[in-house]
Design a protein around this motif. Structure first.
Motif, PDB file in Angstrom:
ATOM      1  N   SER A  50       0.828  -1.210   0.000  1.00  0.00           N
ATOM      2  CA  SER A  50       0.000   0.000   0.000  1.00  0.00           C
ATOM      3  C   SER A  50       0.862   1.259   0.000  1.00  0.00           C
ATOM      4  N   ASN A  51       2.164   1.096   0.235  1.00  0.00           N
ATOM      5  CA  ASN A  51       3.093   2.220   0.189  1.00  0.00           C
ATOM      6  C   ASN A  51       3.917   2.235  -1.095  1.00  0.00           C
ATOM      7  N   THR A  52       3.440   1.522  -2.090  1.00  0.00           N
ATOM      8  CA  THR A  52       4.172   1.470  -3.360  1.00  0.00           C
ATOM      9  C   THR A  52       4.252   2.843  -4.021  1.00  0.00           C
ATOM     10  N   SER A 103     -12.552   9.086  -2.489  1.00  0.00           N
ATOM     11  CA  SER A 103     -11.141   9.330  -2.187  1.00  0.00           C
ATOM     12  C   SER A 103     -10.379   8.014  -2.048  1.00  0.00           C
ATOM     13  N   GLY A 104     -11.055   6.996  -1.491  1.00  0.00           N
ATOM     14  CA  GLY A 104     -10.440   5.680  -1.357  1.00  0.00           C
ATOM     15  C   GLY A 104     -10.153   5.054  -2.708  1.00  0.00           C
ATOM     16  N   TRP A 151      -4.151   4.854  -7.420  1.00  0.00           N
ATOM     17  CA  TRP A 151      -2.768   5.354  -7.388  1.00  0.00           C
ATOM     18  C   TRP A 151      -1.812   4.234  -6.987  1.00  0.00           C
ATOM     19  N   ILE A 152      -2.199   3.469  -5.974  1.00  0.00           N
ATOM     20  CA  ILE A 152      -1.386   2.330  -5.529  1.00  0.00           C
ATOM     21  C   ILE A 152      -1.231   1.314  -6.651  1.00  0.00           C
ATOM     22  N   ILE A 175       3.799  -1.044 -10.833  1.00  0.00           N
ATOM     23  CA  ILE A 175       4.679  -1.379 -11.950  1.00  0.00           C
ATOM     24  C   ILE A 175       6.090  -0.838 -11.765  1.00  0.00           C
ATOM     25  N   ARG A 176       6.255   0.135 -10.861  1.00  0.00           N
ATOM     26  CA  ARG A 176       7.576   0.745 -10.666  1.00  0.00           C
ATOM     27  C   ARG A 176       8.505  -0.108  -9.797  1.00  0.00           C
ATOM     28  N   ALA A 177       7.971  -1.142  -9.146  1.00  0.00           N
ATOM     29  CA  ALA A 177       8.821  -2.015  -8.318  1.00  0.00           C
ATOM     30  C   ALA A 177       9.687  -2.896  -9.212  1.00  0.00           C
ATOM     31  N   ASP A 178      10.885  -3.212  -8.745  1.00  0.00           N
ATOM     32  CA  ASP A 178      11.788  -4.063  -9.520  1.00  0.00           C
ATOM     33  C   ASP A 178      11.577  -5.537  -9.230  1.00  0.00           C
TER      34      ASP A 178
END
Length: 239
Positions: free
Chosen positions: A107-109, A146-147, A153-154, A159-162
């Motif tokens: 959730s903090n991605t 908002s949720g 967004w999360i 996709i940005r994680a390696d």
């Protein structure tokens, strides 16, 4: 980390010491996500070794320390987590040459910077909130506007994680459905447990003696996805 063989080979190590330095990104304390905090603490207290050295960073309550209403605290918390903290995080990873950044909660991605200073490992515990926001569970409570924006967004930031470490094969399957490119950079790694050396006194505070009484023990919250209603119905049917 030792099981992530493909990810491990891609890390840049100090040729002299062969030490991997990892920046552990942990959760905002005022969200009271105890399971995530315990997981991070387990890594910090047990994963440090001669080969791997962890440092920790987490969002700090800044605006949320100001006395306000519950609704306002929700939004000041968002500012602490999603506006103030990313600036601090980017500054830290830019100035200190970490070999890897490990975000312990998917959730903090959103904290993964678009400009990469080091590879990012992301632990996925489950993706239920993301799926619920996409209305894939008819029984789930409706996600607020908002949720939905937050969960979207999360989802888009995954996709940005390696590399991805998934708690279960089910979580990994869901991840692949959301991010097909993750199939070649994910692995199922079940959570470790800490074996206690003492025996818990189960009699304490119970209205009956568990040693000579048949009973059903349910460990979990009353959240909809824990399926407590179905559990109670099954118990009634069996009885």
């Amino acid at each position: 980390m030792r099981n992530l063989s493909r990810f491990d080979k891609g890390l840049k190590k100090d040729n002299k010491s062969l030490i991997i330095t990892v920046l552990l990104v942990t959760n905002y304390r005022l969200d009271f996500q105890y399971s995530m905090l315990r997981f991070a603490n387990h890594l910090l207290t047990h994963a440090n070794s001669e080969r791997i050295k962890y440092s920790e960073i987490s969002p700090k309550p800044v605006l949320n320390r100001i006395p306000s209403s519950r609704t306002l605290k929700k939004w000041t918390g968002y500012i602490d987590k999603y506006i103030l903290f990313p600036r601090l995080l980017n500054k830290k990873i830019k100035n200190i040459p970490f070999n890897c950044m490990h975000i312990v909660d998917h959730s903090n991605t959103v904290y993964i910077p678009k400009k990469k200073y080091c590879p990012t490992l992301l632990t996925c515990h489950d993706l239920i909130a993301v799926q619920a926001a996409q209305e894939k569970f008819p029984d789930a409570p409706k996600t607020s506007a908002s949720g939905k924006r937050l969960q979207n967004w999360i989802s888009q930031s995954l996709i940005r994680a390696d590399y991805f470490a998934c708690d279960s094969s089910s979580t990994e399957k869901t991840l692949h459905s959301l991010i097909p490119t993750a199939k070649d950079k994910s692995e199922v790694i079940h959570l470790g447990v800490r074996l206690r050396k003492h025996i818990v006194n189960i009699n304490h505070g119970m209205p009956f003696n568990p040693n000579n009484t048949d009973f059903l023990l349910h460990v979990g919250s009353s959240a909809w996805y824990k399926n407590r209603k179905r559990l109670l119905k099954a118990f009634v049917d069996v009885k």
